[in-house]
Design an enzyme around this catalytic site. Structure first.
Site, PDB file in Angstrom:
ATOM      1  N   LYS A 113       0.842  -0.885  -0.114  1.00 26.71           N
ATOM      2  CA  LYS A 113       0.090  -0.013  -0.009  1.00 26.71           C
ATOM      3  C   LYS A 113       0.558   1.200  -0.077  1.00 26.71           C
ATOM      4  O   LYS A 113       0.826   2.136  -0.953  1.00 26.71           O
ATOM      5  CB  LYS A 113      -1.101  -0.234   0.708  1.00 26.71           C
ATOM      6  CG  LYS A 113      -2.325  -0.960   0.997  1.00 26.71           C
ATOM      7  CD  LYS A 113      -3.474  -0.601   1.508  1.00 26.71           C
ATOM      8  CE  LYS A 113      -4.319  -1.784   1.128  1.00 26.71           C
ATOM      9  NZ  LYS A 113      -5.729  -2.101   2.231  1.00 26.71           N
ATOM     10  N   LYS A 200      -5.904  -8.326  -6.889  1.00 23.05           N
ATOM     11  CA  LYS A 200      -6.879  -8.633  -6.366  1.00 23.05           C
ATOM     12  C   LYS A 200      -7.855  -7.890  -6.540  1.00 23.05           C
ATOM     13  O   LYS A 200      -8.051  -6.843  -6.909  1.00 23.05           O
ATOM     14  CB  LYS A 200      -6.229  -8.265  -4.850  1.00 23.05           C
ATOM     15  CG  LYS A 200      -7.702  -9.234  -3.860  1.00 23.05           C
ATOM     16  CD  LYS A 200      -6.880  -8.901  -1.985  1.00 23.05           C
ATOM     17  CE  LYS A 200      -7.237  -7.432  -1.925  1.00 23.05           C
ATOM     18  NZ  LYS A 200      -7.608  -7.379  -0.406  1.00 23.05           N
ATOM     19  N   LYS A 203     -11.778  -2.761  -3.654  1.00 25.77           N
ATOM     20  CA  LYS A 203     -12.591  -1.138  -3.598  1.00 25.77           C
ATOM     21  C   LYS A 203     -11.409   0.145  -3.625  1.00 25.77           C
ATOM     22  O   LYS A 203     -11.945   0.659  -4.378  1.00 25.77           O
ATOM     23  CB  LYS A 203     -12.931  -1.046  -1.549  1.00 25.77           C
ATOM     24  CG  LYS A 203     -13.628  -1.580  -2.041  1.00 25.77           C
ATOM     25  CD  LYS A 203     -13.533  -1.431  -0.404  1.00 25.77           C
ATOM     26  CE  LYS A 203     -13.105  -2.447   0.647  1.00 25.77           C
ATOM     27  NZ  LYS A 203     -12.630  -2.379   1.679  1.00 25.77           N
TER      28      LYS A 203
HETATM   29  N1  AQP Z   1     -10.496  -9.652  -3.882  1.00 30.02           N
HETATM   30  C1  AQP Z   1     -10.761  -9.869  -2.966  1.00 30.02           C
HETATM   31  N2  AQP Z   1     -11.381 -11.907  -2.487  1.00 30.02           N
HETATM   32  C2  AQP Z   1     -11.460 -12.248  -1.508  1.00 30.02           C
HETATM   33  N3  AQP Z   1     -11.581 -11.776  -0.616  1.00 30.02           N
HETATM   34  C3  AQP Z   1     -11.553  -9.975  -0.400  1.00 30.02           C
HETATM   35  N4  AQP Z   1     -11.537  -9.417   0.801  1.00 30.02           N
HETATM   36  C4  AQP Z   1     -10.861  -8.635   0.442  1.00 30.02           C
HETATM   37  N5  AQP Z   1     -10.888  -8.312  -1.536  1.00 30.02           N
HETATM   38  C5  AQP Z   1     -11.384  -9.662  -0.943  1.00 30.02           C
HETATM   39  C6  AQP Z   1     -11.761  -9.617   2.103  1.00 30.02           C
HETATM   40  O1  AQP Z   1     -12.304  -8.496   2.704  1.00 30.02           O
HETATM   41  C7  AQP Z   1     -12.552  -8.507   3.782  1.00 30.02           C
HETATM   42  C8  AQP Z   1     -12.493  -7.467   3.756  1.00 30.02           C
HETATM   43  O2  AQP Z   1     -11.509  -6.047   3.280  1.00 30.02           O
HETATM   44  P1  AQP Z   1     -10.877  -5.116   4.094  1.00 30.02           P
HETATM   45  O3  AQP Z   1     -12.083  -3.488   3.308  1.00 30.02           O
HETATM   46  O4  AQP Z   1     -11.102  -5.457   4.949  1.00 30.02           O
HETATM   47  O5  AQP Z   1      -9.818  -4.408   3.365  1.00 30.02           O
HETATM   48  P2  AQP Z   1      -8.891  -5.251   1.990  1.00 30.02           P
HETATM   49  O6  AQP Z   1      -8.772  -7.085   1.797  1.00 30.02           O
HETATM   50  O7  AQP Z   1      -8.109  -4.461   1.829  1.00 30.02           O
HETATM   51  O8  AQP Z   1     -10.087  -4.897   0.983  1.00 30.02           O
HETATM   52  P3  AQP Z   1     -10.057  -4.365  -0.444  1.00 30.02           P
HETATM   53  O9  AQP Z   1     -11.816  -4.461  -0.622  1.00 30.02           O
HETATM   54  O10 AQP Z   1      -9.072  -4.567  -1.297  1.00 30.02           O
HETATM   55  O11 AQP Z   1     -10.110  -2.299   0.087  1.00 30.02           O
HETATM   56  P4  AQP Z   1      -8.936  -1.238  -0.006  1.00 30.02           P
HETATM   57  O12 AQP Z   1      -9.335  -1.471  -1.618  1.00 30.02           O
HETATM   58  O13 AQP Z   1      -9.489  -0.320   0.856  1.00 30.02           O
HETATM   59  O14 AQP Z   1      -7.834  -2.016  -0.041  1.00 30.02           O
HETATM   60  C9  AQP Z   1     -11.295  -9.189   4.239  1.00 30.02           C
HETATM   61  O15 AQP Z   1     -12.128 -10.882   4.369  1.00 30.02           O
HETATM   62  C10 AQP Z   1     -10.654  -9.497   3.024  1.00 30.02           C
HETATM   63  O16 AQP Z   1      -9.668 -10.781   2.939  1.00 30.02           O
END
Ligand code: AQP
Length: 338
Positions: A113, A200, A203
């Site tokens: 990040k 992956k 968001k």
């Molecule tokens: N692509 C994914 N496939 C499976 N699981 C996912 N998770 C996120 N993306 C995927 C799971 O969602 C939960 C919450 O995620 P988070 O919002 O706390 O953080 P993250 O993993 O960083 O999710 P994002 O969507 O990628 O958010 P940003 O872009 O803000 O960093 C977790 O259990 C995660 O494993």
């Protein structure tokens, strides 16, 4: 027998997508039947990267409403907003003071990040895993559902609890903090970007077409799937490392259609992308429709949503203060006498 306790959360950093649902929330819906379940919207985590205050507020409500729309049941679990419980920040500060800096510098997610942030990396981003440790340890969670990406953070929470708190501050061998274990979901799904099957779905990806948001309209879903990256091969298949898009989209189709992987493999091995994409589109639209209907209904009743969050916060406050007071006392903070 006392049920084991599970804790999890999602950051309100944007619109929740298929990955958040299939990789996390859909599993919680099952877990709440077996475990004492706490789920929070981790808004304090969301400000570790630059954010817009108005969007944070709306995304926090949206995320909580989506938990319910996806099937989290307030009779079976507690739903709350992380920043409504000041104990998270306070325990985080205490843990900061006993966590070695070199443990933090090893965190892979921080490195990834931080590269994206360029010159804008905050101290909070480095500290993200300690805040996550506080979230988990405050509730004496027995188990934490984790995907591949979060395993290292849970390991850190365990090391902080065991090596830095219990072994240094416990008296007469009774541990101050419960050391949580990972709950590895057997069919843990990792959903990849629609634009690149090796990345992956996320968001915070600036490209909206890389993800299907849970609240996307049928038209948007159609357009995004039409644009989704494919390859030059005919027929779809699993387990071909040279075909990440086929792996990802066929996997999503299998999960949403409720058909076994073997069944969809057979069904799609002799059709081209042109025929497969409408099938996938239909499966996504019909899976999201009931979630969207329930979500729209919930957003029309803000009082109901607020009540659930308030009840969740009341329960979370009681539990978290018990742990925080144990830590405060072990560290030698003078209690306030009223
Ligand atoms: N692509 C994914 N496939 C499976 N699981 C996912 N998770 C996120 N993306 C995927 C799971 O969602 C939960 C919450 O995620 P988070 O919002 O706390 O953080 P993250 O993993 O960083 O999710 P994002 O969507 O990628 O958010 P940003 O872009 O803000 O960093 C977790 O259990 C995660 O494993």
């Amino acid at each position: 027998m006392q049920k084991k306790r599970v804790l999890s959360g999602v950051q309100p950093t944007g619109a929740l997508h298929l990955g958040n649902w299939l990789g996390a929330i859909r599993n919680w819906v099952e877990l709440q039947n077996e475990y004492e379940t706490f789920v929070c919207v981790v808004d304090l985590h969301a400000i570790t990267i630059p954010h817009n205050p108005q969007e944070l507020k709306e995304n926090t409500l949206k995320t909580a409403a989506l938990y319910l729309a996806c099937g989290m049941d307030p009779k079976k679990c507690s739903i709350f907003i992380q920043s409504h419980i000041p104990a998270h920040s306070e325990l985080c500060w205490i843990l900061n003071c006993i966590t070695p800096l070199n443990w933090m510098e090893r965190m892979i997610q921080f490195k990834e990040k931080a590269i994206k942030q360029g010159d804008n990396v905050s101290l909070g981003l480095l500290d993200y895993p300690v805040l996550m440790a506080s979230d988990i340890l405050l509730y004496d969670a027995d188990l934490v559902p984790v995907g591949e990406d979060q395993k290292q953070h849970l390991e850190l929470a365990r090391d902080i609890a065991q090596q830095r708190i219990n072994s240094r501050f416990s008296k007469k061998g009774s541990p101050i903090l419960k050391v949580p274990k990972p709950l590895i979901i057997k069919e843990g799904a990792k959903i990849m970007s629609l634009c690149d099957g090796k990345n992956k779905m996320s968001k915070s990806d600036p490209n909206e077409n890389s993800r299907i948001a849970l609240l996307d309209s049928a038209d948007m879903i159609r357009k995004k799937i039409k644009k989704a990256r494919t390859d030059e091969h005919f027929g779809l298949e699993f387990n071909n490392p040279n075909r990440p898009e086929s792996e990802n989209l066929l996997g999503i189709y299998s999960m949403l259609s409720g058909k076994q992987r073997e069944t969809v493999s057979e069904e799609c091995s002799n059709i081209g992308w042109g025929k497969f994409k409408p099938m996938l589109t239909d499966a996504i639209i019909s899976s999201l429709e009931p979630i969207q209907t329930k979500y729209n209904f919930l957003r029309k009743d803000p009082e109901y949503l607020n009540q659930i969050l308030s009840d969740g916060a009341d329960k979370a406050t009681i539990l978290s203060n018990l742990t925080l007071n144990k830590v405060r006392s072990a560290f030698g903070f003078l209690p306030k006498i009223d």
